[in-house]
Write an enzyme that holds these catalytic residues in place. Sequence first.
Site, PDB file in Angstrom:
ATOM      1  N   TYR A  96       0.769  -1.408  -0.034  1.00 12.46           N
ATOM      2  CA  TYR A  96       0.016   0.085  -0.023  1.00 12.46           C
ATOM      3  C   TYR A  96       0.794   1.002   0.032  1.00 12.46           C
ATOM      4  CZ  TYR A  96      -4.548  -2.651   0.596  1.00 12.46           C
ATOM      5  OH  TYR A  96      -5.594  -3.151   0.421  1.00 12.46           O
ATOM      6  N   GLU A 138      -8.190  -7.051   5.620  1.00 11.62           N
ATOM      7  CA  GLU A 138      -7.343  -8.207   4.845  1.00 11.62           C
ATOM      8  C   GLU A 138      -6.555  -8.922   6.085  1.00 11.62           C
ATOM      9  OE1 GLU A 138      -5.102  -5.838   2.168  1.00 11.62           O
ATOM     10  OE2 GLU A 138      -6.974  -5.430   1.143  1.00 11.62           O
TER      11      GLU A 138
END
Length: 437
Positions: A96, A138
Amino acid sequence: MALNFQETKLVKDTIPALRRHGEHISTVFYKTMLRDHPDLHNYFNNVNMHTGKQPKALTSLILAFASNIVNISELTPKLERVAQKHASLNIQPEQYEIVGKYLLRAFSAVLGPAMTPDTKLAWTKAYWVMAKMLTGRETHIYKEFEKWQAWRKFMIYDKKNETIEGNIVSFTLKPVDGKPLPTFMPGQYVTLRITVPGMRYAQLRQYSLSDAPSDDHYRITVKRDQGSNWDYAHPRDDVMTVSSAASSASDSSIGSVQPCRPGIVSNSLIDEFHEGDTIELTHPSGSFGLNPSSDNSMPLILISAGVCVAPLLSMLNTVVEKRINRPVSWIQASRHDAPFQAHIEKLAKRHPNMRTKFFKSRLSDSDVLSYTSTFDNDFLSLTAEDLYLSNSSTEYYICGPEKFMIQASSHLQRYGVKPERVQFEIFSVGSFEMRHD
């Protein structure tokens, strides 16, 4: 890293520019990120890159987030789909950081002076709000995966044609390590990884599991893909049409991948992989699924088209194997012979509370109906009893080409079925959410 009122306003003020330039931003983002981090090619479907579906999917996500920045909870179902997909690809939190860096660069490159320092700060905060929502979910999904956290080798134990044409094939897969397989929610998918000769990077695709859960094997069902942009009369050097946005940005990154033949993975599986060969899978994932609770006696309506029968067949087989006492109505459309029709009719003979309807609909090979289908008339021929319309708790599961699902959904809405009782499985990358006409 919450946004204040002014920062929220700055994000929302960019929505018109995002609508105009969103796909360009997304394409520039992928171009620069993959140029500097070519290993990330291993996570993306290069066909979707070339056709522009991947940039369009990211654009849809960005627009949805910006539009709901003051009411993030509205995004929860949408972000759940993304988190499940990321978990199936084994995306990690550190990635990310890379995405955020190049996405904000793309914003600045395309929006120019409109991307003021204050706007950039606002979007930086907004990005990390979304990223933390996704990584948090997640992390939880990975915990549910327990010991199976990455790729696992499977052997093709059985390969079977499901149609006379041989264009739909099932693969029964057994784990090479011989260890028991975890159960899954009927309707979920696995991500498959193979090496395709001539392709520089690993090829990953998602396939729905097409049978009830088993502790020693999984089954996927694959359709030969002719390609929606393929000109059979005048093929052009085996290269698929590239979207204008992708074309304008595809020098040394997106466009560096070898030309995209249609169905490069599905067709390779059907033509090149045989019993005894090995492939790799990740843990089953996905938010579309049936909770096989034995205490649910509500009618179950399963509506499918083509190879999209796969996740619904997993649901049906589970209901039958677990002897769940639910009335079931099976409605299946196909262009030619219907895959699994003999199996389903056999089940119906043994279970008096099961109805079946098979229709011939002129489905194209793409993810839309390319010309008028007879399914509208077919659906109108269904009775109230076929759809269990008298029961306000009936559950409906639909899987098929996008236009097929919109048609089916529209009919159900006209009959008074509430949207919350209808679930869809959307295979198309660019379709971030189901749309209703």
